[in-house]
Motif scaffolding. Structure first.
Motif, PDB file in Angstrom:
ATOM      1  N   PRO A 103     -30.386   9.586  17.016  1.00 56.26           N
ATOM      2  CA  PRO A 103     -29.403   9.952  15.991  1.00 56.26           C
ATOM      3  C   PRO A 103     -28.941  11.404  16.099  1.00 56.26           C
ATOM      4  O   PRO A 103     -29.723  12.297  16.466  1.00 56.26           O
ATOM      5  CB  PRO A 103     -30.154   9.713  14.685  1.00 56.26           C
ATOM      6  CG  PRO A 103     -31.594   9.882  15.048  1.00 56.26           C
ATOM      7  CD  PRO A 103     -31.722   9.354  16.443  1.00 56.26           C
ATOM      8  N   GLU A 104     -27.675  11.625  15.791  1.00 59.60           N
ATOM      9  CA  GLU A 104     -27.150  12.977  15.680  1.00 59.60           C
ATOM     10  C   GLU A 104     -27.586  13.580  14.341  1.00 59.60           C
ATOM     11  O   GLU A 104     -27.847  12.856  13.367  1.00 59.60           O
ATOM     12  CB  GLU A 104     -25.621  12.959  15.759  1.00 59.60           C
ATOM     13  CG  GLU A 104     -25.066  12.435  17.076  1.00 59.60           C
ATOM     14  CD  GLU A 104     -25.330  13.389  18.229  1.00 59.60           C
ATOM     15  OE1 GLU A 104     -25.511  14.610  17.965  1.00 59.60           O
ATOM     16  OE2 GLU A 104     -25.367  12.926  19.380  1.00 59.60           O
ATOM     17  N   GLN A 105     -27.659  14.913  14.284  1.00 62.90           N
ATOM     18  CA  GLN A 105     -28.068  15.578  13.049  1.00 62.90           C
ATOM     19  C   GLN A 105     -27.153  15.214  11.885  1.00 62.90           C
ATOM     20  O   GLN A 105     -27.633  14.954  10.769  1.00 62.90           O
ATOM     21  CB  GLN A 105     -28.089  17.095  13.229  1.00 62.90           C
ATOM     22  CG  GLN A 105     -28.501  17.848  11.962  1.00 62.90           C
ATOM     23  CD  GLN A 105     -28.758  19.317  12.190  1.00 62.90           C
ATOM     24  OE1 GLN A 105     -29.155  19.731  13.278  1.00 62.90           O
ATOM     25  NE2 GLN A 105     -28.540  20.135  11.170  1.00 62.90           N
ATOM     26  N   ALA A 106     -25.857  15.168  12.127  1.00 62.36           N
ATOM     27  CA  ALA A 106     -24.913  14.846  11.060  1.00 62.36           C
ATOM     28  C   ALA A 106     -25.151  13.444  10.517  1.00 62.36           C
ATOM     29  O   ALA A 106     -25.044  13.204   9.303  1.00 62.36           O
ATOM     30  CB  ALA A 106     -23.482  14.981  11.564  1.00 62.36           C
ATOM     31  N   ASP A 107     -25.476  12.494  11.399  1.00 62.42           N
ATOM     32  CA  ASP A 107     -25.744  11.123  10.957  1.00 62.42           C
ATOM     33  C   ASP A 107     -27.015  11.061  10.118  1.00 62.42           C
ATOM     34  O   ASP A 107     -27.080  10.334   9.111  1.00 62.42           O
ATOM     35  CB  ASP A 107     -25.853  10.195  12.163  1.00 62.42           C
ATOM     36  CG  ASP A 107     -24.549  10.066  12.925  1.00 62.42           C
ATOM     37  OD1 ASP A 107     -23.478  10.193  12.281  1.00 62.42           O
ATOM     38  OD2 ASP A 107     -24.591   9.853  14.153  1.00 62.42           O
ATOM     39  N   LEU A 108     -28.026  11.816  10.533  1.00 64.18           N
ATOM     40  CA  LEU A 108     -29.282  11.844   9.775  1.00 64.18           C
ATOM     41  C   LEU A 108     -29.056  12.447   8.385  1.00 64.18           C
ATOM     42  O   LEU A 108     -29.509  11.894   7.379  1.00 64.18           O
ATOM     43  CB  LEU A 108     -30.332  12.641  10.546  1.00 64.18           C
ATOM     44  CG  LEU A 108     -31.690  12.868   9.853  1.00 64.18           C
ATOM     45  CD1 LEU A 108     -32.321  11.562   9.409  1.00 64.18           C
ATOM     46  CD2 LEU A 108     -32.638  13.634  10.777  1.00 64.18           C
ATOM     47  N   GLU A 109     -28.348  13.559   8.329  1.00 68.11           N
ATOM     48  CA  GLU A 109     -28.087  14.194   7.043  1.00 68.11           C
ATOM     49  C   GLU A 109     -27.254  13.286   6.139  1.00 68.11           C
ATOM     50  O   GLU A 109     -27.447  13.272   4.911  1.00 68.11           O
ATOM     51  CB  GLU A 109     -27.367  15.528   7.257  1.00 68.11           C
ATOM     52  CG  GLU A 109     -28.276  16.589   7.879  1.00 68.11           C
ATOM     53  CD  GLU A 109     -27.541  17.872   8.195  1.00 68.11           C
ATOM     54  OE1 GLU A 109     -28.174  18.934   8.136  1.00 68.11           O
ATOM     55  OE2 GLU A 109     -26.322  17.808   8.500  1.00 68.11           O
ATOM     56  N   ALA A 110     -26.375  12.501   6.732  1.00 66.58           N
ATOM     57  CA  ALA A 110     -25.521  11.611   5.941  1.00 66.58           C
ATOM     58  C   ALA A 110     -26.290  10.450   5.338  1.00 66.58           C
ATOM     59  O   ALA A 110     -25.934   9.946   4.266  1.00 66.58           O
ATOM     60  CB  ALA A 110     -24.379  11.085   6.807  1.00 66.58           C
ATOM     61  N   VAL A 111     -27.373  10.009   5.994  1.00 66.61           N
ATOM     62  CA  VAL A 111     -28.108   8.843   5.515  1.00 66.61           C
ATOM     63  C   VAL A 111     -29.195   9.204   4.500  1.00 66.61           C
ATOM     64  O   VAL A 111     -29.625   8.353   3.715  1.00 66.61           O
ATOM     65  CB  VAL A 111     -28.724   8.069   6.710  1.00 66.61           C
ATOM     66  CG1 VAL A 111     -30.062   8.666   7.155  1.00 66.61           C
ATOM     67  CG2 VAL A 111     -28.919   6.601   6.365  1.00 66.61           C
ATOM     68  N   LEU A 112     -29.622  10.457   4.466  1.00 68.76           N
ATOM     69  CA  LEU A 112     -30.733  10.841   3.587  1.00 68.76           C
ATOM     70  C   LEU A 112     -30.467  10.591   2.100  1.00 68.76           C
ATOM     71  O   LEU A 112     -31.402  10.207   1.380  1.00 68.76           O
ATOM     72  CB  LEU A 112     -31.116  12.314   3.821  1.00 68.76           C
ATOM     73  CG  LEU A 112     -31.765  12.627   5.173  1.00 68.76           C
ATOM     74  CD1 LEU A 112     -32.139  14.107   5.249  1.00 68.76           C
ATOM     75  CD2 LEU A 112     -32.987  11.757   5.423  1.00 68.76           C
ATOM     76  N   PRO A 113     -29.237  10.797   1.593  1.00 66.95           N
ATOM     77  CA  PRO A 113     -29.013  10.507   0.169  1.00 66.95           C
ATOM     78  C   PRO A 113     -29.320   9.066  -0.225  1.00 66.95           C
ATOM     79  O   PRO A 113     -29.613   8.792  -1.395  1.00 66.95           O
ATOM     80  CB  PRO A 113     -27.520  10.827  -0.020  1.00 66.95           C
ATOM     81  CG  PRO A 113     -27.231  11.864   1.014  1.00 66.95           C
ATOM     82  CD  PRO A 113     -28.067  11.455   2.194  1.00 66.95           C
ATOM     83  N   ARG A 114     -29.280   8.134   0.732  1.00 67.11           N
ATOM     84  CA  ARG A 114     -29.625   6.740   0.443  1.00 67.11           C
ATOM     85  C   ARG A 114     -31.105   6.578   0.126  1.00 67.11           C
ATOM     86  O   ARG A 114     -31.524   5.542  -0.411  1.00 67.11           O
ATOM     87  CB  ARG A 114     -29.250   5.852   1.628  1.00 67.11           C
ATOM     88  CG  ARG A 114     -27.744   5.715   1.821  1.00 67.11           C
ATOM     89  CD  ARG A 114     -27.372   5.135   3.170  1.00 67.11           C
ATOM     90  NE  ARG A 114     -28.093   3.896   3.499  1.00 67.11           N
ATOM     91  CZ  ARG A 114     -27.949   3.247   4.662  1.00 67.11           C
ATOM     92  NH1 ARG A 114     -27.109   3.723   5.590  1.00 67.11           N
ATOM     93  NH2 ARG A 114     -28.630   2.139   4.891  1.00 67.11           N
ATOM     94  N   PHE A 115     -31.902   7.606   0.447  1.00 69.26           N
ATOM     95  CA  PHE A 115     -33.345   7.526   0.245  1.00 69.26           C
ATOM     96  C   PHE A 115     -33.808   8.471  -0.867  1.00 69.26           C
ATOM     97  O   PHE A 115     -34.960   8.910  -0.875  1.00 69.26           O
ATOM     98  CB  PHE A 115     -34.065   7.840   1.555  1.00 69.26           C
ATOM     99  CG  PHE A 115     -33.853   6.791   2.606  1.00 69.26           C
ATOM    100  CD1 PHE A 115     -34.663   5.665   2.677  1.00 69.26           C
ATOM    101  CD2 PHE A 115     -32.794   6.898   3.509  1.00 69.26           C
ATOM    102  CE1 PHE A 115     -34.442   4.693   3.635  1.00 69.26           C
ATOM    103  CE2 PHE A 115     -32.570   5.930   4.476  1.00 69.26           C
ATOM    104  CZ  PHE A 115     -33.395   4.817   4.533  1.00 69.26           C
TER     105      PHE A 115
END
Length: 302
Positions: A103-115
């Motif tokens: 995963p790219e950093q931007a993709d990881l940061e984008a998914v964290l709010p779901r958790f």
């Protein structure tokens, strides 16, 4: 001849232990209890042997405060290794699935709010949860397929500390019952890859943090007696996040016998679900307030 057993002391307080790697929580409690010659000891929240960090160990009357500390907010810092899932969701298990995607950093940061918030989580098969009276990890080690039901957990915050194509380090603030190994697994799957935890450090449990933690080595190096006892946190420190009710001598005597008392004064609360009562700085009881009366649940003998 058999050696006489050392006399156990009725000592009370908290050892805010920085648990080392590759030591079980039970081993840590046993070592601390031996160092203090404590008559009674327990811990507030198990840490896996491969995890490090805060393990609050209660001695004596502090064991009565374990539920309050155990229910406190926790902070973990952990590393996710990308590309492989394991049977235990950490580095101890066997690899059961792989992925070439990183995963790219931007993709990881984008998914964290779901958790964050209240989310549903499926605990790892290798966990202490009981299934028909048996620990899940015992069934999994015996080769049985263990499917645990999802359950709600509370994630207050999750932040990215560092990221590269091999692993990412995150910090999570969460409530009781959260499995960081499962969180790492689910984050990886949400990103279309696989992952598992390679390191895990607990930085806080309720009021206890790394800033006040002591090591086994520090405890062992301290001279037995007053010098070592000085490393104990008071029993009351376990209630730092709870409202305190200060009693007068008559009230303290009544509560000490398990009786409810009417609270007086302009600032006396009318209702509290969970609080603790003190007299001259010492814990008298934990309990609740209803209609202006303090009702003790657990009385302390300090």
């Amino acid at each position: 001849m058999t050696q006489p057993r050392s006399k156990k002391r009725p000592i009370s307080g908290w050892v805010v232990l920085s648990k080392p790697y590759d030591m079980t929580s039970t081993q840590a409690v046993g070592k601390v209890r031996w160092l203090f010659s404590a008559a009674k000891a327990g811990h507030a929240g198990t840490l896996d042997p491969l995890a490090t960090g805060i393990l609050p160990i209660a001695l004596g009357e502090a064991t009565k405060a374990v539920p309050q500390v155990q229910d406190g907010t926790k902070i973990y810092r952990f590393a996710i290794q990308w590309g492989s899932a394991t049977s235990t969701d950490d580095a101890e298990g066997e690899v059961i699935a792989t992925s070439d995607h990183r995963p790219e950093q931007a993709d990881l940061e984008a998914v964290l709010p779901r958790f964050t918030g209240t989310i549903m989580q499926r605990p790892p098969a290798f966990s202490a949860i009981k299934v028909d009276g048996e620990r899940a990890y015992d069934l999994a080690r015996a080769g049985e397929i263990v499917e645990l039901a999802e359950r709600p957990i509370d994630i207050d915050a999750i932040a990215l500390v560092s990221h590269d194509t091999v692993q990412s380090i995150l910090e999570v603030t969460c409530g009781k019952g959260t499995y960081v190994r499962a969180l790492a697994r689910d984050i990886a799957e949400a990103l279309g890859t696989r992952g598992h935890v390679t390191s895990l450090h607990r930085a806080a449990v309720g009021p206890f943090t790394d800033a006040i933690a002591v090591t086994i080595e520090q405890l062992a190096a301290a001279e037995a007696g007053l010098a070592r006892d000085a490393l104990l946190a008071p029993v009351a420190s376990g209630f730092a996040n709870l409202p305190e009710i200060r009693l007068d001598p008559v009230q303290a005597t009544a509560v000490g016998h398990g009786n409810a008392v009417l609270l007086t004064g302009a600032g006396a609360p009318l209702a509290l679900d969970d609080c603790w009562a003190s007299f001259k700085g010492k814990v008298v009881a934990t309990g609740s307030v209803a209609f202006g009366q303090f009702h003790p649940r657990r009385v302390f003998n300090l």
